[in-house]
Structure formats: structure tokens, C-alpha cells
Design an enzyme around this catalytic site. Sequence first.
Site, PDB file in Angstrom:
ATOM      1  N   SER A   1       8.967  10.208   8.339  1.00 23.21           N
ATOM      2  CA  SER A   1       8.036   9.254   7.761  1.00 23.21           C
ATOM      3  C   SER A   1       7.180   9.873   6.653  1.00 23.21           C
ATOM      4  CB  SER A   1       7.168   8.667   8.877  1.00 23.21           C
ATOM      5  OG  SER A   1       6.424   7.569   8.430  1.00 23.21           O
TER       6      SER A   1
ATOM      7  N   ASP B   1      11.377  16.348  -5.538  1.00 27.13           N
ATOM      8  CA  ASP B   1      11.784  15.621  -6.749  1.00 27.13           C
ATOM      9  C   ASP B   1      11.137  16.188  -8.010  1.00 27.13           C
ATOM     10  OD1 ASP B   1      13.426  13.980  -5.332  1.00 27.13           O
ATOM     11  OD2 ASP B   1      12.325  12.115  -5.698  1.00 27.13           O
TER      12      ASP B   1
ATOM     13  N   LYS C   1      13.257   8.658   8.868  1.00 25.16           N
ATOM     14  CA  LYS C   1      12.441   7.488   9.200  1.00 25.16           C
ATOM     15  C   LYS C   1      11.641   7.140   7.954  1.00 25.16           C
ATOM     16  CE  LYS C   1       8.848   5.082  10.933  1.00 25.16           C
ATOM     17  NZ  LYS C   1       7.585   4.733  10.240  1.00 25.16           N
TER      18      LYS C   1
END
Length: 493
Positions: free
Chosen positions: A288, A299, A313
Amino acid sequence: MLKRALLSLVLGLVLFFSASIVSGFAAENQALDMLDLEEVISDVKLFYIKEPDQDTMVRGAIEGLLESLKDPYTEYLSPEDLKYFKSSVEGDYVGIGVQIQPAGDYPKVVNTIEGTPASAAGIKPGDLVVKVNGRDIAGEPLGKVVGEITGEAGTKVRLTIRREGLKDIDLELVRSNISTPTVTSRVVEGEIGLIRIKIFGESTEDEFQKALDDLISKGVKKLILDLRDNPGGMLESAVDITSDFVEPGQVAVSTVDRSGRREEYLTEGTPAGKDMPIVVLVDEYSASASEALAGALQDYGHATLIGGKTYGKGTVQVVIPLSAGGVLKITTAKYHTPKDRVIDGTGLMPDIQVLTPYLPQAVAQRYLKNADTNIITLEVGKNGSTVNGTEVKSGRVIQQEGASYLPLRLMFEALGYRVDWQQGDGSIKVTGFQKEAIFHPGGGRFTINGHDYPQGAPLLTIDGETYVRDTVFSLFDISQKQEGSKITFEKKP
């Protein structure tokens, strides 16, 4: 006469219900709607053999409705469940000190807090909770399970724990007040510091900022961010911490709902750690909000992920208060990383895979030091190892028939290789330093860059761990030296 009376009663009931059934057949192709639910509730109240409890019946209807969505994160939280949910995010609650998340039929333990009843009882990440107070909880909503495990301080709860390879374990624990910070930190070596985030709560960003400032004041210039066993929490907290490393105005994470509507969460403020080389430690229990933070740093090229594939998740839940008390916690969107990667169901792949327990931090330290040479030392008769000067709680030497065997995964991962078990035939693939080796279980056959070693070295399996003979490592240009009971292996670039 009695038989005739009974027959008449039965026939009367059949005729009575037949009329309802026949009228129902006329509309058998119509979709069910809320009026049908209301009608069922009304009929149960009127005709059921026992007078039903209104609260129990309505709660059962709500839970059944939500269960039909097949989403373990959408659930009804009673006022008691909500109290625990809020306090656990804030870091203060009454319970046993264990964090769980859905995993098939039974919830899985993702973390136990040190110094709590769960930790003292030996509950470990990966354990499944299969019974609470003797009752099987298969398929039950997570909130309901959590509500049963928590309670008043000083009261007892019985858990049945399932651990792979063992018989189910019955434990009786005494609930206690749990108060723990969500962030811990320390200097681990020279200019390298470590910050561990246990969960993303309301105070996490403040705790993290203090920890980061403290490490910087102590001369830390490189950071290990430990998100292992972190089940997530508040998305806003993850966005705030992303802002400590990424220039303001950048997308930290996006959420996309069922209609495709996107909401972007942007970084803001001054990134105190913008220029710090960062390693993020992740594993199968990183979920999460922890995946959102790790994904953003990956990224933007601000961090290298080391460890295992994350949980996957990647959904957002909102909490909607209900007029009668309690709340509906419902999934409304999915996370997307700044490069538009979808986390849910896929997780994040680490840049450097290290699956040996206790080893990822040592590999992270080596990475941040830009070490060219990898060294691991084990001692005969002792558990544990030393990797590039860092003590690791994994590894032992097995001596059998005059030969020494070393833990295969630990050895190769510590020396800079990647290790993968192949599901098809159970073989083990080792890659790195322009070599690919395949070890085959049984018989000792293995290949290196296609060259077959038919009687290379038999593999041992002890307590679920695979061991390989020490003579194999010379074929990988790994030097070996023994001084007394200590055996050292060194891999140069």
C-alpha cells in the site's frame, strides 16, 4: 383424525406458499433490487421460527453484501473496530502487538512489535491466524478479526497460528497497552544512516522529519530506508515523505477511480534529502502506502530498491461514517506511480533481489559504499556470518563426510549474484558476473554457461534450506581461505 388434521395443516401450508412461489415465477427473470432485500428482511421477521436479533441480522446483511464484492479491503467497521483502526494508525492501542493483512482464507502476520505479547509469544511475519478463541475465522472480514483480537487491557485472547511445515500452534496472550513510534533511526556505519518506517500514521511524517534531520546533523550523507514488513497506512503520509527527497510540484502518486478519473498528489516543501543516495529495503510484506513511496523514489531515480517483490496492494480506501455508528471502509481507486505503473496485483520488483533473511541491509551498505570486492565469512560451529564487515544473522557451515557445505542462496547473494528457484523442475538459477549456472536437485548435476558438470556437487536440503559444497565456488572465480574454524570467501570484480 389426528393424522387427517396434520395432513390438512401441511397441505394448507403448501398451498399458502405455492401461491407465493407461482407469483414469483412470473418475475423470475427480473434483476434483484433493494426492495427484494427489504422483503426478505420483513419475511424473516414475520415467519422465522425464532425472533431474530435486529442488529445481528442487519450486520450480517451488510457483511454479506460487502463480502460479495470479493475485496478484502472493503469492510464494515463497528464503533469498536473503528476505535482500534484509528488507534493503530496513531500508534496507541490495546492489543497484542501484531499487524495482519488479508491473504486468502486467513489473515497473514506482516509484523510483530518488539516488547509486546505477540513478540514474546514468538509470532512471526508470514504466520497465518486461523482461529480466534477457538473459532475458525476462514474468509471473515479483516476488521471483524481485528475486533476479536483486540479488547480490554489485561484480558486474554487465544489464537491458533499456522506456520509452514509445522503443526498449528495454540497460544494464549494477555492484551496490553501498545504504544510505539512509527519511525526509528540510527547511524549504521560512517556516513550511512538507517530509517525504518513501521506503518504510515498521522504522526509518521513528523517522526520521519525529526529522524532525518538528526541523522544529517550527525554527518549522515547516505540513507537506507527500511520499508520491510510495512503494511501501509495513510497515503498522505507517504506523499509527505516523498517530498523530503523529490523537488516540489512533482507527482508523488496518482489515484485512478473506476471512471478513469485521476487525482494527482504532488510533492511540496523543501526536500532535505534530495541529494542523498538512497537504498529502499522492501519485501513481500511491503504494501500500500509503502509501495507508493518506494515506487515514487524508484521512478524518479532517487533510490535503488533491494530485497523482494512487494505485496501488490495498490488500492485506496476511504472511510464513510454511517448514521447508526461505525463506518464503511471502501475501495475507491488504484495507485499509479509517477511513471504510471499500476501497483495493485503486481507489486514492485526490486532493482537488486536479495531474499536471504537479514542479508538485505548488509547488501545495501555494500551498495552505498560502492564496494568492488564482496567478502563473506562463516565460522564452523556457529550460526551467522559476516558480509563485508557487517554481521548477518543468517548462515552456518554444514560438515558431512569430511566436506563443507554452505547455504547456497546466502553465499551467492552475499557475493553479488542473483538466485532464483525455477518452479518448473525445482532447479536453482544463479546469475551474475557474466555467468549463468543451473543447479539441479538430486545427483549433483549443474551447468555453468552451458557447460555440464554431471557429478559437480550434490545439494543438501536441511530445515528447508539448500546447501552446496564449498568446492563449487572456485568455478565462479571466488577465492576461499580458511583460518582455524573461520572460512572466508571473496569475489573480486
